[in-house]
Write an enzyme that holds these catalytic residues in place. Structure first.
Site, PDB file in Angstrom:
ATOM      1  N   ARG B 257       0.865  -1.176   0.000  1.00 38.92           N
ATOM      2  CA  ARG B 257       0.000   0.000   0.000  1.00 38.92           C
ATOM      3  C   ARG B 257       0.904   1.228   0.000  1.00 38.92           C
ATOM      4  O   ARG B 257       1.459   1.596   1.019  1.00 38.92           O
ATOM      5  CB  ARG B 257      -0.861  -0.037   1.273  1.00 38.92           C
ATOM      6  N   HIS B 261      -3.292   4.450   4.859  1.00 36.20           N
ATOM      7  CA  HIS B 261      -4.431   3.534   5.028  1.00 36.20           C
ATOM      8  C   HIS B 261      -5.721   4.216   4.565  1.00 36.20           C
ATOM      9  O   HIS B 261      -6.477   3.682   3.772  1.00 36.20           O
ATOM     10  CB  HIS B 261      -4.559   3.110   6.484  1.00 36.20           C
ATOM     11  N   TYR B 270       4.539   4.577  11.518  1.00 36.14           N
ATOM     12  CA  TYR B 270       4.799   3.143  11.696  1.00 36.14           C
ATOM     13  C   TYR B 270       5.636   2.489  10.594  1.00 36.14           C
ATOM     14  O   TYR B 270       5.833   1.288  10.614  1.00 36.14           O
ATOM     15  CB  TYR B 270       3.479   2.385  11.882  1.00 36.14           C
TER      16      TYR B 270
HETATM   17  C1  LIG Z   1     -14.363  -5.702  11.956  1.00 36.95           C
HETATM   18  C2  LIG Z   1     -13.553  -4.463  11.790  1.00 36.95           C
HETATM   19  N1  LIG Z   1     -12.625  -4.141  12.693  1.00 36.95           N
HETATM   20  C3  LIG Z   1     -11.904  -3.016  12.571  1.00 36.95           C
HETATM   21  C4  LIG Z   1     -12.101  -2.173  11.515  1.00 36.95           C
HETATM   22  C5  LIG Z   1     -11.301  -0.882  11.386  1.00 36.95           C
HETATM   23  N2  LIG Z   1     -10.383  -1.037  10.253  1.00 36.95           N
HETATM   24  C6  LIG Z   1     -10.672  -0.540   9.037  1.00 36.95           C
HETATM   25  S1  LIG Z   1      -9.552  -0.979   7.904  1.00 36.95           S
HETATM   26  C7  LIG Z   1      -8.634  -1.822   9.028  1.00 36.95           C
HETATM   27  C8  LIG Z   1      -7.397  -2.532   8.605  1.00 36.95           C
HETATM   28  C9  LIG Z   1      -7.673  -3.503   7.538  1.00 36.95           C
HETATM   29  O1  LIG Z   1      -6.495  -4.089   7.139  1.00 36.95           O
HETATM   30  P1  LIG Z   1      -6.442  -5.108   5.930  1.00 36.95           P
HETATM   31  O2  LIG Z   1      -7.477  -6.169   6.103  1.00 36.95           O
HETATM   32  O3  LIG Z   1      -5.046  -5.537   5.782  1.00 36.95           O
HETATM   33  O4  LIG Z   1      -6.904  -4.263   4.664  1.00 36.95           O
HETATM   34  P2  LIG Z   1      -6.306  -2.928   4.065  1.00 36.95           P
HETATM   35  O5  LIG Z   1      -6.940  -1.804   4.811  1.00 36.95           O
HETATM   36  O6  LIG Z   1      -4.822  -2.968   4.240  1.00 36.95           O
HETATM   37  O7  LIG Z   1      -6.715  -2.930   2.654  1.00 36.95           O
HETATM   38  C10 LIG Z   1      -9.221  -1.752  10.284  1.00 36.95           C
HETATM   39  C11 LIG Z   1      -8.660  -2.357  11.508  1.00 36.95           C
HETATM   40  C12 LIG Z   1     -13.088  -2.536  10.582  1.00 36.95           C
HETATM   41  N3  LIG Z   1     -13.352  -1.780   9.496  1.00 36.95           N
HETATM   42  N4  LIG Z   1     -13.787  -3.681  10.731  1.00 36.95           N
END
Ligand SMILES: Cc1ncc(C[n+]2csc(CCOP(=O)(O)OP(=O)(O)O)c2C)c(N)n1
Lengths: 325, 364
Positions: B257, B261, B270
């Site tokens: 990425r 985020h 980080y």
């Molecule tokens: C069940 C849940 N917990 C926490 C969040 C908050 N949150 C949004 S994105 C994220 C990280 C997601 O990481 P990843 O699955 O690696 O996907 P990326 O964002 O890197 O595409 C979090 C913790 C959420 N949206 N849903």
């Protein structure tokens, strides 16, 4: 004394408890290195190390279940649900175990867990980031549910929550995370869970609220004052155990009660307050207890959220109608 | 392909190197030059839009947005492989795939401006709305696969999740049920190394993510997610066996990425600059462009022209979205139930009464 926001105050409370009790363990998604997406746990990992403050895998049910295990074994976990809207995977552990372990084991085991979660609307957020689901937690036997509305209360209630031997759902009104600044003592102090606070004395109507709604009620109170209406404002501070006494005493005096909550109205904390007024002060009532709440709908995305959000005008409108009833 | 790239060996399917040179002829996908050029143009469009959205956000014209920057080859390859009747069950970081399915940029803009109408994807067939609760969409895809199998349809369902999402119980339940029920479902994990600030090493002790497929009795493969050809090939073969053998497949797409985020995140908290820079030469667009240029299929000049053309188009759709009609009160209520419950109607009517009162109140 130091000027603090709610973010600073919760951080300070965690800092104090991490410092005076090595059983306190803080973890959750992004709480360690980053210090939380709202920075509530900022610098705590640096200060107390990764064994005591750390990032967990992205797994709310796992976070909650491990907290139950830690707690039964003698630790005092303080876990974060990144947003209350993402706590639902943890429901199984909250409802099936955290809230029941003491009763199930006939008091042999306790679950001194604090589950922190930012909640509430008004921040122009994506879906699932704006709900107020305190009533759901209030409905679960065995849980305490706390919602502060000021930095001072946030600190004192958080310290009490960590020291509580029961599981506490600690809901942080993120709309006012940084909006309110206040002088807060840097010393350790706690505020008892289960005690509401009368914020302003008044004689015509009691308004009960908590979290981010307090500020909105205070704006409405200026309008009320201009209209010659004297409002008694109660900050509930704890959803459960609910402070019947403070509510009853006030309603007996004013004869009228309005509860302002940002959640849907049906089966809400507002319904509960109305019923307490009926039970405890029925003969004193001069108007039906009123609920000022969100609609029984999904909180709209930002472009529609103004329809949903409770405005000071709406609160004043209901105050006036109740007083004129 | 699945035998050769057994996840236990931790081999990764790669077709071109960082210079866009073919290093793995055997797995070069069956694509015409025109298709390859189109793939690049689509990725370029998605990237241009993505970068512009971030700047609209900075101007305060749009709310929180999760950038796709650096991950475009995955969505591009998904989009190029899905037919109209195939299903896409997305997460929220796959713009190219939504567009290929027929969603419009304007709809995406509306969504991130805060209109539910942006989730409609009016002219796109068989696509779920974006799913914000991480990993919760994966079991939906398994349910869709059940329907496809039940009605003997010659289609597939593809679903997407991030590396962080593989930690959720939902991920494991989805893979497990898919393994038991069997069916035409492909899971794509965009392993972009981070879930917000949390690195993948904090999410799992497995040597890779693809290896998780083995325990669930489904197929799995780890792929260079920044290599369009490898991604295209992997998805294409996965769809084939998913459909032919009702065999679920887990694809781990290794990527990075490059952006934050979301627009409210600050990655300097980080991760290091050195780490970010080390991914520059693996950029998916850069690599595909090098391939195109060395095969005389494309020029830098054309790219410049395309970008300025795309920018105009993107801005046009953005302004259309900005001029979208106001959000009516009715829209808060009318989509919850087939028939609006009487109690809801009362709530709406009461609110309308209040609004009338407010008009006078504000005047006085
Ligand atoms: C069940 C849940 N917990 C926490 C969040 C908050 N949150 C949004 S994105 C994220 C990280 C997601 O990481 P990843 O699955 O690696 O996907 P990326 O964002 O890197 O595409 C979090 C913790 C959420 N949206 N849903």
């Amino acid at each position: 004394m130091k000027v603090m926001t709610i973010v600073n105050a919760v951080n300070d409370a965690l800092d104090i408890k991490l410092g005076d009790d090595r059983n306190v363990i803080v973890y959750g998604e992004d709480v360690g290195v980053e210090g939380g997406v709202f920075r509530v746990t900022e610098n705590l990992q640096k200060k107390y190390g990764v064994e005591r403050v750390f990032d967990s895998p992205l797994a709310e049910d796992g976070i909650m279940g491990t907290a139950v295990g830690m707690a039964v074994a003698g630790l005092r976990p303080v876990v974060e649900m990144q947003f209350s809207g993402f706590a639902y995977p943890a429901f199984n552990q909250i409802i099936s175990h955290a809230s029941r372990m003491r009763n199930r084991s006939r008091g042999k085991y306790t679950t001194p867990i604090v589950v922190r979660m930012p909640y509430g609307g008004g921040i122009n957020a994506l879906e699932h980031h704006s709900e107020s689901m305190e009533a759901i937690y209030g409905h679960i036997p065995g849980l305490k549910v706390v919602i502060p509305s000021t930095p001072h209360d946030a600190k004192g209630l958080m310290i009490a929550a960590i020291e509580s031997n029961d599981t506490v759902i600690f809901m942080e009104p993120k709309r006012i995370y940084r909006a309110i600044k206040q002088e807060v003592s840097e010393d350790k102090f706690s505020i008892p869970i289960g005690k509401a606070k009368v914020l302003s004395k008044g004689s015509d109507v009691t308004v009960v609220a908590y979290g981010a709604m307090i500020r909105e009620v205070q704006k409405a109170m200026i309008m009320a004052k201009n209209a010659g209406i004297s409002v008694e404002l109660i900050d509930l501070r704890t959803i459960y155990p609910i402070d019947r006494e403070t509510i009853a005493e006030s309603v007996k005096k004013t004869g009228r009660v309005i509860t302002v909550v940002e959640s849907p109205g049906s089966f809400s904390v507002a319904s509960e307050i109305s019923q307490i007024a009926n039970e405890e002060a029925f003969v004193y009532l001069e108007a039906p207890p009123k609920r000022v709440t969100g609609f029984d709908t999904i909180v709209p995305l930002p472009k529609g959220e103004h329809h949903y959000i409770i405005s000071p005008e709406k609160i004043f409108y209901e105050i006036e109608r109740t007083v004129k009833f | 392909m699945f035998e050769k790239y057994n996840p236990l060996d931790n081999n990764m399917l790669q077709v071109i190197d960082n210079d866009g040179k073919i290093i793995n002829k055997e797995f070069f996908p069956n694509l015409s030059d025109d298709q390859i050029v189109k793939a690049y143009r689509d990725m370029l469009f998605a990237r241009t839009a993505d970068l512009m959205i971030v700047s609209y956000q900075r101007q305060g014209r749009i709310f929180t947005y999760p950038p796709n920057y650096g991950q475009e080859a995955i969505a591009g390859a998904i989009g190029a492989n899905l037919k109209d009747d195939d299903w896409l069950v997305p997460a929220f970081r796959e713009m190219g795939a939504y567009l290929a399915k027929g969603a419009t940029l304007k709809e995406l803009f509306l969504y991130f401006m805060g209109y539910e109408d942006g989730s409609l994807f009016k002219n796109a067939k068989n696509i779920f709305p974006m799913s914000v609760p991480i990993a919760s969409q994966l079991t939906h895809a398994v349910g869709v696969a059940y329907e496809l199998k039940y009605n003997k349809k010659d289609n597939v369902v593809l679903t997407v999740v991030g590396d962080g999402g593989t930690s959720e119980g939902d991920f494991h339940e989805a893979l497990n049920i898919a393994g038991v029920w069997k069916g035409p479902v492909v899971f794509v994990v965009q392993n972009n190394q981070y879930g917000i600030s949390t690195p993948v090493s904090v999410q799992t002790a497995s040597k890779n993510i693809a290896v998780k497929s083995i325990a669930y009795g489904i197929k799995g493969i780890k792929v260079d997610g920044n290599d369009y050809f490898a991604m295209y090939k992997a998805i294409n073969e996965s769809i084939t066996i998913a459909k032919k053998e009702n065999m679920p497949v887990l694809i781990e797409a290794l990527t990075y990425r490059k952006g934050a985020h979301t627009t409210s995140d600050d990655p300097t908290k980080y991760r290091t600059k050195e780490e970010e820079e080390s991914w520059e030469e693996k950029d998916p667009l850069l690599r595909l462009k090098k391939y195109l240029i060395s095969n005389k299929l494309f020029t830098e000049k054309e790219e410049e022209k395309l970008i300025s053309q795309y920018k105009k188009e993107i801005d046009r759709q953005f302004i259309e979205a900005e001029n979208y009609p106001k959000y009516p009160l009715d829209d808060v209520f009318k989509y919850l139930y087939e028939d609006m419950p009487a109690d809801l109607l009362i709530q709406k009517n009461n609110h309308e009464k209040f609004l009338k009162w407010k008009e006078n109140f504000v005047k006085n």
